[in-house]
Design a protein around this motif. Structure first.
Motif, PDB file in Angstrom:
ATOM      1  N   SER A 133      10.879  -2.160  -2.409  1.00 54.02           N
ATOM      2  CA  SER A 133      12.282  -2.425  -2.721  1.00 54.02           C
ATOM      3  C   SER A 133      12.383  -3.831  -3.310  1.00 54.02           C
ATOM      4  CB  SER A 133      13.122  -2.341  -1.444  1.00 54.02           C
ATOM      5  OG  SER A 133      14.367  -2.986  -1.642  1.00 54.02           O
ATOM      6  N   PRO A 134      13.293  -4.076  -4.249  1.00 55.50           N
ATOM      7  CA  PRO A 134      13.448  -5.429  -4.800  1.00 55.50           C
ATOM      8  C   PRO A 134      14.099  -6.414  -3.835  1.00 55.50           C
ATOM      9  CG  PRO A 134      15.095  -3.946  -5.727  1.00 55.50           C
ATOM     10  CD  PRO A 134      14.149  -3.094  -4.929  1.00 55.50           C
ATOM     11  N   ALA A 135      14.573  -5.927  -2.696  1.00 54.46           N
ATOM     12  CA  ALA A 135      15.193  -6.815  -1.714  1.00 54.46           C
ATOM     13  C   ALA A 135      14.113  -7.608  -0.977  1.00 54.46           C
ATOM     14  CB  ALA A 135      16.010  -6.000  -0.714  1.00 54.46           C
ATOM     15  N   ASP A 153       8.470 -12.013   2.590  1.00 54.82           N
ATOM     16  CA  ASP A 153       8.754 -12.669   1.312  1.00 54.82           C
ATOM     17  C   ASP A 153       9.407 -14.032   1.539  1.00 54.82           C
ATOM     18  OD1 ASP A 153       7.790 -10.509  -0.213  1.00 54.82           O
ATOM     19  OD2 ASP A 153       9.734  -9.491  -0.114  1.00 54.82           O
ATOM     20  N   GLU A 154      10.322 -14.079   2.503  1.00 54.85           N
ATOM     21  CA  GLU A 154      10.975 -15.356   2.828  1.00 54.85           C
ATOM     22  C   GLU A 154       9.936 -16.393   3.267  1.00 54.85           C
ATOM     23  OE1 GLU A 154      13.881 -16.691   2.663  1.00 54.85           O
ATOM     24  OE2 GLU A 154      15.390 -15.112   2.505  1.00 54.85           O
ATOM     25  N   ARG A 194       7.251  -6.366 -11.798  1.00 55.81           N
ATOM     26  CA  ARG A 194       8.709  -6.322 -11.992  1.00 55.81           C
ATOM     27  C   ARG A 194       9.454  -6.477 -10.668  1.00 55.81           C
ATOM     28  NH1 ARG A 194       9.023  -2.004 -15.141  1.00 55.81           N
ATOM     29  NH2 ARG A 194       9.175  -0.540 -13.397  1.00 55.81           N
ATOM     30  N   LEU A 195       9.022  -5.765  -9.645  1.00 62.41           N
ATOM     31  CA  LEU A 195       9.722  -5.827  -8.364  1.00 62.41           C
ATOM     32  C   LEU A 195       9.572  -7.191  -7.699  1.00 62.41           C
ATOM     33  CD1 LEU A 195       9.017  -2.255  -6.988  1.00 62.41           C
ATOM     34  CD2 LEU A 195      11.225  -3.209  -7.631  1.00 62.41           C
ATOM     35  N   HIS A 196       8.403  -7.795  -7.828  1.00 58.69           N
ATOM     36  CA  HIS A 196       8.246  -9.117  -7.219  1.00 58.69           C
ATOM     37  C   HIS A 196       8.983 -10.199  -8.003  1.00 58.69           C
ATOM     38  CE1 HIS A 196       5.299  -7.154  -4.634  1.00 58.69           C
ATOM     39  NE2 HIS A 196       5.481  -8.190  -3.828  1.00 58.69           N
ATOM     40  N   ALA A 197       9.155  -9.998  -9.300  1.00 57.57           N
ATOM     41  CA  ALA A 197      10.006 -10.909 -10.063  1.00 57.57           C
ATOM     42  C   ALA A 197      11.458 -10.788  -9.599  1.00 57.57           C
ATOM     43  CB  ALA A 197       9.892 -10.602 -11.554  1.00 57.57           C
ATOM     44  N   GLN A 198      11.893  -9.567  -9.321  1.00 54.43           N
ATOM     45  CA  GLN A 198      13.249  -9.364  -8.808  1.00 54.43           C
ATOM     46  C   GLN A 198      13.416 -10.012  -7.431  1.00 54.43           C
ATOM     47  OE1 GLN A 198      13.643  -5.087  -8.967  1.00 54.43           O
ATOM     48  NE2 GLN A 198      13.730  -5.046 -11.203  1.00 54.43           N
ATOM     49  N   LYS A 199      12.397  -9.865  -6.589  1.00 57.29           N
ATOM     50  CA  LYS A 199      12.440 -10.519  -5.272  1.00 57.29           C
ATOM     51  C   LYS A 199      12.543 -12.039  -5.428  1.00 57.29           C
ATOM     52  CE  LYS A 199       9.520  -7.158  -2.738  1.00 57.29           C
ATOM     53  NZ  LYS A 199      10.121  -7.053  -1.397  1.00 57.29           N
ATOM     54  N   GLU A 255      17.974 -17.540  -6.076  1.00 55.27           N
ATOM     55  CA  GLU A 255      19.435 -17.568  -6.002  1.00 55.27           C
ATOM     56  C   GLU A 255      19.889 -17.942  -4.594  1.00 55.27           C
ATOM     57  OE1 GLU A 255      23.379 -17.311  -7.018  1.00 55.27           O
ATOM     58  OE2 GLU A 255      21.631 -17.238  -8.360  1.00 55.27           O
ATOM     59  N   ARG A 256      19.206 -17.421  -3.591  1.00 55.25           N
ATOM     60  CA  ARG A 256      19.581 -17.652  -2.193  1.00 55.25           C
ATOM     61  C   ARG A 256      19.335 -19.102  -1.778  1.00 55.25           C
ATOM     62  NH1 ARG A 256      16.806 -13.427   1.673  1.00 55.25           N
ATOM     63  NH2 ARG A 256      18.037 -12.080   0.302  1.00 55.25           N
TER      64      ARG A 256
END
Length: 389
Positions: free
Chosen positions: A25-27, A32-33, A191-196, A202-203
């Motif tokens: 998931s891109p979330a 990841d945090e 692509r998904l890790h770029a979205q993450k 942003e956060r």
């Protein structure tokens, strides 16, 4: 900022890794945090500080050190000084000046910076090394403003890179995919890790130092996935991502950089020296007759034209084509963060050391240097005199 350690995760087998990629998931997840916190942290752990002060090699017979192209990044200067002194215990003659990208930093009596700018005559980005006495910092206000603009604009390349990589610019992503023949799971993972990463930026954007907003953030975030997804998959993804980065860099608009002539004029206004680095990339600049003190004829990633560049500068000097003699420089181009955050200890960038430039001692190169009337001691003396004038 708190110190963070990379999470330890179970290594997935190849088939498991592919299955996980298909279900990604891109979330951003908690893992990841943690990975993002580790790669954007600029505080050193005690272990990292201890590692920095111990050099990879000691050169007990080198008495002269010329180092005017290197990047401290987030590593504290006192630790770097310890490393340099340990590397060259017999040093009695030196000129050592840091050149952070678009940010002035100081080492001892001198300050320096590597500036991104634009050469309109060659329609390409170039870089300049600016060096000056630290006691003239109060005269560098205009240059500081120019650098602040450049740093903000340069950091915007990271977001354009992620914009393409995340699939928001599908046309450019597909062009790179076609050129590289990347597999679908490779493209999907990137692509998904770029979205993450975009979501994490942003956060946390308000709390991030500007110096962390560089293209290498993408490499670091992907390297943090190796424990979970394995070396094989992430290495393939890194190759594809590198191709995307090169495409974005090649198409990055130049007109918002300051022109090289503007940067040189401002540097000269308070007595700074100017050197053109990266000869293999920027050698056409030799034709521009910019008001500079010399050219870097060698660094670890630019060695092909070393002897040609030495001969060219010698010819320019003999014919009096410039007002001042053009000096020969060699740059180790060390990036100190690579010694802490690059997982490959054999990487060329990890192995670079401040002041270690073996080309000075190469027999063939020394012959040409002697014919041109230059050696390391001569360049140290002459350039120091210019900076102190």
């Amino acid at each position: 900022m708190k110190q963070h350690k990379s999470p330890v995760l179970r290594v997935a087998q190849p088939q498991e890794a592919l299955a996980e990629v298909n279900g990604l998931s891109p979330a951003p997840t908690q893992d990841d945090e943690r990975a993002f916190a580790a790669i954007t942290c600029t505080a050193l752990t005690p272990e990292e500080a201890a590692r920095i002060v111990v050099p990879a090699e000691v050169l007990p017979r080198q008495e002269r050190v010329l180092a005017v192209h290197w990047h401290p990044e987030f590593v504290p200067m006192p630790l770097i000084r310890q490393r340099i002194e340990a590397t060259f215990p017999a040093c009695g003659h030196s000129l050592i000046i840091p050149t952070q990208h678009n940010e002035i930093t100081t080492y001892g009596d001198y300050a320096g910076v590597e500036v991104d700018c634009y050469s309109s005559g060659f329609n390409q980005k170039v870089q300049l090394l600016i060096h000056f006495r630290a006691d003239r910092l109060d005269k560098a206000g205009v240059l500081k403003s120019m650098l602040a603009h450049t740093a903000r604009y340069r950091s915007s390349q990271l977001f354009e890179f992620l914009h393409v990589l995340s699939g928001a610019d599908e046309a450019r992503l597909n062009m790179v995919a076609a050129d590289t023949g990347a597999a679908e799971e490779t493209i999907r993972f990137a692509r998904l890790h770029a979205q993450k990463l975009l979501a994490l930026l942003e956060r946390h954007h308000a709390a991030l130092p500007l110096e962390t907003l560089k293209n290498k953030l993408v490499r670091g975030f992907l390297d943090a996935q190796r424990p979970r997804y394995g070396e094989r998959l992430v290495t393939r993804v890194q190759s594809f991502v590198q191709a995307v980065k090169l495409r974005v860099k090649a198409q990055f608009p130049m007109q918002y950089f300051y022109r090289a002539t503007e940067v040189i004029e401002e540097a000269r206004s308070f007595g700074a020296g100017v050197v053109i680095p990266h000869p293999e990339q920027f050698w056409p600049i030799l034709l521009a007759d910019y008001d500079v003190d010399g050219y870097e004829v060698w660094n670890p990633q630019s060695q092909r034209y070393t002897e040609f560049l030495i001969d060219t500068l010698a010819r320019k000097n003999r014919k009096g084509w410039t007002e001042r003699r053009q000096l020969v420089f060699m740059g180790d181009d060390t990036h100190m963060s690579e010694k802490l955050r690059n997982p490959d200890p054999a990487s060329d960038k990890v192995l670079r050391e401040i002041g270690v430039q073996p080309a000075w001692d190469d027999i063939g190169i020394r012959k040409r240097l002697l014919a041109s009337g230059m050696d390391r001691a001569c360049v140290i003396n002459e350039y120091t005199a210019r900076l102190n004038a």
